[in-house]
Design a protein around this motif. Structure first.
Motif, PDB file in Angstrom:
ATOM      1  N   GLN A 160       0.734  -1.393   0.010  1.00 48.56           N
ATOM      2  CA  GLN A 160       0.011  -0.059   0.081  1.00 48.56           C
ATOM      3  C   GLN A 160       0.967   1.265   0.259  1.00 48.56           C
ATOM      4  O   GLN A 160       0.689   2.223   0.977  1.00 48.56           O
ATOM      5  N   LEU A 161       1.704   1.416  -0.940  1.00 47.17           N
ATOM      6  CA  LEU A 161       2.563   2.342  -1.107  1.00 47.17           C
ATOM      7  C   LEU A 161       2.205   3.436  -2.146  1.00 47.17           C
ATOM      8  O   LEU A 161       1.920   2.866  -3.096  1.00 47.17           O
ATOM      9  N   ASP A 162       2.049   4.739  -1.895  1.00 46.53           N
ATOM     10  CA  ASP A 162       1.775   5.599  -3.004  1.00 46.53           C
ATOM     11  C   ASP A 162       2.775   5.801  -3.933  1.00 46.53           C
ATOM     12  O   ASP A 162       3.970   5.517  -3.339  1.00 46.53           O
ATOM     13  N   LYS A 163       2.843   6.497  -4.887  1.00 47.15           N
ATOM     14  CA  LYS A 163       3.807   6.520  -5.881  1.00 47.15           C
ATOM     15  C   LYS A 163       4.957   7.325  -5.255  1.00 47.15           C
ATOM     16  O   LYS A 163       6.200   6.793  -5.620  1.00 47.15           O
ATOM     17  N   ALA A 164       4.795   8.262  -4.455  1.00 49.45           N
ATOM     18  CA  ALA A 164       6.117   9.065  -3.893  1.00 49.45           C
ATOM     19  C   ALA A 164       6.875   8.375  -2.916  1.00 49.45           C
ATOM     20  O   ALA A 164       8.090   8.080  -2.894  1.00 49.45           O
ATOM     21  N   ARG A 165       6.019   7.427  -2.028  1.00 51.83           N
ATOM     22  CA  ARG A 165       6.653   6.731  -1.209  1.00 51.83           C
ATOM     23  C   ARG A 165       7.260   5.401  -1.770  1.00 51.83           C
ATOM     24  O   ARG A 165       8.561   5.187  -1.407  1.00 51.83           O
ATOM     25  N   LEU A 166       6.730   4.870  -2.683  1.00 52.42           N
ATOM     26  CA  LEU A 166       7.425   3.852  -3.509  1.00 52.42           C
ATOM     27  C   LEU A 166       8.804   4.139  -4.333  1.00 52.42           C
ATOM     28  O   LEU A 166       9.641   3.750  -4.342  1.00 52.42           O
ATOM     29  N   ARG A 167       8.589   5.631  -4.753  1.00 48.50           N
ATOM     30  CA  ARG A 167       9.808   6.155  -5.403  1.00 48.50           C
ATOM     31  C   ARG A 167      10.999   6.149  -4.447  1.00 48.50           C
ATOM     32  O   ARG A 167      12.232   5.777  -4.651  1.00 48.50           O
ATOM     33  N   ALA A 168      10.756   6.780  -3.462  1.00 51.35           N
ATOM     34  CA  ALA A 168      11.814   7.187  -2.349  1.00 51.35           C
ATOM     35  C   ALA A 168      12.374   5.786  -1.846  1.00 51.35           C
ATOM     36  O   ALA A 168      13.703   5.688  -1.572  1.00 51.35           O
ATOM     37  N   THR A 169      11.575   4.820  -1.582  1.00 47.70           N
ATOM     38  CA  THR A 169      12.001   3.420  -0.867  1.00 47.70           C
ATOM     39  C   THR A 169      12.869   2.851  -2.068  1.00 47.70           C
ATOM     40  O   THR A 169      13.961   2.101  -1.810  1.00 47.70           O
ATOM     41  N   LEU A 170      12.418   2.837  -3.441  1.00 51.32           N
ATOM     42  CA  LEU A 170      13.267   2.024  -4.342  1.00 51.32           C
ATOM     43  C   LEU A 170      14.557   2.822  -4.661  1.00 51.32           C
ATOM     44  O   LEU A 170      15.530   2.188  -4.812  1.00 51.32           O
ATOM     45  N   VAL A 171      14.639   4.214  -4.820  1.00 53.51           N
ATOM     46  CA  VAL A 171      15.861   4.896  -4.998  1.00 53.51           C
ATOM     47  C   VAL A 171      16.949   4.476  -3.862  1.00 53.51           C
ATOM     48  O   VAL A 171      18.146   4.457  -3.986  1.00 53.51           O
ATOM     49  N   THR A 172      16.421   4.282  -2.513  1.00 51.68           N
ATOM     50  CA  THR A 172      17.291   4.000  -1.496  1.00 51.68           C
ATOM     51  C   THR A 172      17.972   2.742  -1.629  1.00 51.68           C
ATOM     52  O   THR A 172      19.097   2.211  -1.199  1.00 51.68           O
ATOM     53  N   VAL A 173      17.088   1.589  -2.131  1.00 57.13           N
ATOM     54  CA  VAL A 173      17.522   0.262  -2.525  1.00 57.13           C
ATOM     55  C   VAL A 173      18.681   0.506  -3.541  1.00 57.13           C
ATOM     56  O   VAL A 173      19.844   0.041  -3.512  1.00 57.13           O
TER      57      VAL A 173
END
Length: 244
Positions: A160-173
């Motif tokens: 249940q991640l919105d696109k902003a939180r998904l983007r921030a989490t992915l770029v951290t990976v």
């Protein structure tokens, strides 16, 4: 050779603009297009250090949006182990086989995403063990091709991640894993010869981030993704043919 590296510059600008919009895709696009021109093992020491420069900026800028519990408990453990496994396997793959495997991955991902967008499919919530297994497989893909994004996005389906939180989490990976790969390239001697290309392409990151940050807010993301997936579909097919 100059025209090849100049063409690669265009691919890099497209790819890093996309990552600034969505949080993933820079290396899978730049590598899939670039592999039509140059060997994968020659491209990775250029593309991976460029990626950590851009993702490092995005991680800092959007650090408040990172889903840290998801990142630390589910994503990074499997991804780190998988990346080490993939890096260890890479010397055992010949160039033609690597190109075919990567082409198959790109083709599968693009076809799957186009089908999902076409049918407005709802992402199912996956059991935790399956998400962890997919994260491990994504790490192996990342160790081989620095392109764990397709499988990791699959692993995160249904969260249940919105696109902003998904983007921030992915770029951290990607910042974490590509920092690890850059150290590996330094130790195995592949980083230093690639530094002139890394430095010459670095200004493209500024343009890509500037464009991507604006398009993230203003552009119809679904239309943009459809165009990119169609491009990847063609590219994956070309890589499969070129690998024979």
């Amino acid at each position: 050779m100059d025209i090849i590296w100049l063409t690669l510059a265009g691919f890099i600008l497209l790819a890093y603009t996309l990552e600034a919009i969505t949080g993933f895709g820079s290396i899978v696009i730049a590598l899939s297009l670039g592999a039509l021109l140059l060997p994968i093992d020659q491209l990775l020491p250029v593309l991976v250090p460029l990626n950590i420069c851009m993702t490092g900026y995005l991680v800092w800028r959007h650090r408040q949006m990172i889903d840290r519990p998801l990142l630390l408990s589910m994503i990074l453990p499997g991804m780190v182990v998988g990346t080490l496994i993939g890096y260890a396997l890479l010397p055992w793959l010949n160039a033609a086989l690597a190109k075919r495997l990567f082409g198959a991955l790109v083709l599968w991902f693009a076809a799957r995403e186009l089908w999902r967008l076409r049918h407005a499919a709802v992402q199912p919530v996956r059991p935790l063990w399956l998400s962890r297994l997919l994260s491990l497989c994504a790490g192996i893909s990342h160790g081989l091709f620095a392109s764990g994004g397709p499988l990791l996005v699959l692993a995160l389906a249904g969260t249940q991640l919105d696109k902003a939180r998904l983007r921030a989490t992915l770029v951290t990976v990607w910042f974490s894993l590509n920092s690890l790969l850059t150290v590996a390239f330094l130790l195995d001697g592949r980083l230093l010869p690639a530094l002139p290309q890394v430095l010459s392409y670095a200004p493209l990151l500024l343009i890509g981030v500037w464009l991507g940050e604006r398009l993230h807010r203003r552009f119809n993301e679904q239309h943009f993704r459809i165009a990119i997936y169609l491009l990847l579909l063609v590219t994956g097919g070309l890589l499969l043919v070129a690998g024979h």
